[in-house]
Design an enzyme around this catalytic site. Sequence first.
Site, PDB file in Angstrom:
ATOM      1  N   HIS A  16       0.934  -1.194   0.101  1.00 38.48           N
ATOM      2  CA  HIS A  16      -0.167   0.039  -0.063  1.00 38.48           C
ATOM      3  C   HIS A  16       0.909   1.095   0.098  1.00 38.48           C
ATOM      4  O   HIS A  16       2.180   1.245   0.045  1.00 38.48           O
ATOM      5  CB  HIS A  16      -1.107  -0.010   1.114  1.00 38.48           C
ATOM      6  CG  HIS A  16      -0.542   0.139   2.730  1.00 38.48           C
ATOM      7  ND1 HIS A  16      -1.201   0.794   3.431  1.00 38.48           N
ATOM      8  CD2 HIS A  16       0.781   0.047   2.882  1.00 38.48           C
ATOM      9  CE1 HIS A  16      -0.174   0.611   4.640  1.00 38.48           C
ATOM     10  NE2 HIS A  16       0.892   0.392   4.231  1.00 38.48           N
ATOM     11  N   CYS A  25       5.939   6.028   4.895  1.00 40.88           N
ATOM     12  CA  CYS A  25       4.694   5.339   4.431  1.00 40.88           C
ATOM     13  C   CYS A  25       3.891   6.015   3.162  1.00 40.88           C
ATOM     14  O   CYS A  25       3.133   5.321   2.563  1.00 40.88           O
ATOM     15  CB  CYS A  25       3.735   4.896   5.508  1.00 40.88           C
ATOM     16  SG  CYS A  25       4.228   3.832   6.664  1.00 40.88           S
ATOM     17  N   HIS A  29       4.727   0.449  -0.290  1.00 38.01           N
ATOM     18  CA  HIS A  29       5.968  -0.777   0.505  1.00 38.01           C
ATOM     19  C   HIS A  29       4.882  -1.748   0.939  1.00 38.01           C
ATOM     20  O   HIS A  29       3.332  -1.657   0.626  1.00 38.01           O
ATOM     21  CB  HIS A  29       6.269   0.027   1.757  1.00 38.01           C
ATOM     22  CG  HIS A  29       5.445   0.598   2.539  1.00 38.01           C
ATOM     23  ND1 HIS A  29       4.565   1.592   2.437  1.00 38.01           N
ATOM     24  CD2 HIS A  29       5.117   0.160   3.839  1.00 38.01           C
ATOM     25  CE1 HIS A  29       3.603   1.822   3.402  1.00 38.01           C
ATOM     26  NE2 HIS A  29       3.837   1.050   4.384  1.00 38.01           N
ATOM     27  N   HIS A  31       3.584  -5.204   3.837  1.00 36.86           N
ATOM     28  CA  HIS A  31       3.577  -5.954   4.908  1.00 36.86           C
ATOM     29  C   HIS A  31       3.026  -7.293   5.086  1.00 36.86           C
ATOM     30  O   HIS A  31       2.226  -7.590   3.940  1.00 36.86           O
ATOM     31  CB  HIS A  31       2.512  -5.007   5.853  1.00 36.86           C
ATOM     32  CG  HIS A  31       2.919  -3.726   6.363  1.00 36.86           C
ATOM     33  ND1 HIS A  31       3.984  -3.306   6.871  1.00 36.86           N
ATOM     34  CD2 HIS A  31       2.366  -2.645   5.837  1.00 36.86           C
ATOM     35  CE1 HIS A  31       3.905  -1.867   6.994  1.00 36.86           C
ATOM     36  NE2 HIS A  31       2.784  -1.351   6.054  1.00 36.86           N
ATOM     37  N   HIS A  75      -1.387 -10.358  -1.710  1.00 38.27           N
ATOM     38  CA  HIS A  75      -0.437  -9.972  -2.810  1.00 38.27           C
ATOM     39  C   HIS A  75      -1.114  -8.915  -3.950  1.00 38.27           C
ATOM     40  O   HIS A  75      -0.821  -8.842  -4.981  1.00 38.27           O
ATOM     41  CB  HIS A  75      -0.010 -11.202  -3.662  1.00 38.27           C
ATOM     42  CG  HIS A  75       1.175 -11.923  -3.130  1.00 38.27           C
ATOM     43  ND1 HIS A  75       0.771 -12.919  -1.943  1.00 38.27           N
ATOM     44  CD2 HIS A  75       2.358 -11.926  -3.102  1.00 38.27           C
ATOM     45  CE1 HIS A  75       1.841 -13.380  -1.426  1.00 38.27           C
ATOM     46  NE2 HIS A  75       3.014 -12.770  -2.056  1.00 38.27           N
ATOM     47  N   GLU A 136       0.130  -5.162  11.539  1.00 38.01           N
ATOM     48  CA  GLU A 136       0.987  -4.770  10.430  1.00 38.01           C
ATOM     49  C   GLU A 136       2.268  -5.099  10.423  1.00 38.01           C
ATOM     50  O   GLU A 136       3.143  -5.567   9.514  1.00 38.01           O
ATOM     51  CB  GLU A 136       0.690  -3.106  10.201  1.00 38.01           C
ATOM     52  CG  GLU A 136       1.568  -2.503   8.977  1.00 38.01           C
ATOM     53  CD  GLU A 136       0.925  -0.859   8.883  1.00 38.01           C
ATOM     54  OE1 GLU A 136       0.052  -0.888   8.527  1.00 38.01           O
ATOM     55  OE2 GLU A 136       1.775  -0.157   9.389  1.00 38.01           O
TER      56      GLU A 136
END
Length: 150
Positions: A16, A25, A29, A31, A75, A136
Site C-alpha cells: 500500500h 509510508c 511498500h 507488510h 499480494h 501490520e
Amino acid sequence: MSNIRITKQFSFETGHALYGYDGKCKNVHGHSYRLDVTVIGTPIADKTHVKFGMVIDFTDLKKIVKEEIVDVFDHATVFNKNTPHVELAKELADRDHNVLLVDYQPTSEMMVIDFAEKIKQRLPNNINLHSLKLQETATSFAEWFASDNG
C-alpha cells in the site's frame, strides 16, 4: 449455556501507499499482515447436530475470512481511489499487477473497519463478531471491538 469466543488467525501479504502522508509510508511498500478474527456465540447444544459443541466450525469461519479478506488482499497493492494514486494504480494494473482501489486511506485502522463490516455480513445469525486484530508489523497493530462500536 455460556458464550464462548473463538479465534482464527490468518496471514497475507499486501502492499500500500498512504497519499499525503508526511513519512516513509507515503512510498509504496508492503507488510506481512496477521489478522486475528474472534467471534462469540453459544456452543451448539443439540447432541444430534454434526457440529455439536461448536460455536462455529473453524472451517466455516476460515471460508468466510478467506473469501472476503485474504483472497482479495493477498499480494495486492491497495490505494485510496479518492487520491491521485489512481494514476499509479492504473499504470500498475495495465502492467498486470494486482491492484485494489478502496474508498479510504489504506491504514491498518481503516482496513480493520472495512474487514469488520465484510465479515459481519457473512456470519450466521447466532454468531457475532467480537473483535479483530490486524497486525501490520511485529510491534504495530490495530484492533476493532464490537463493544466499542455499538
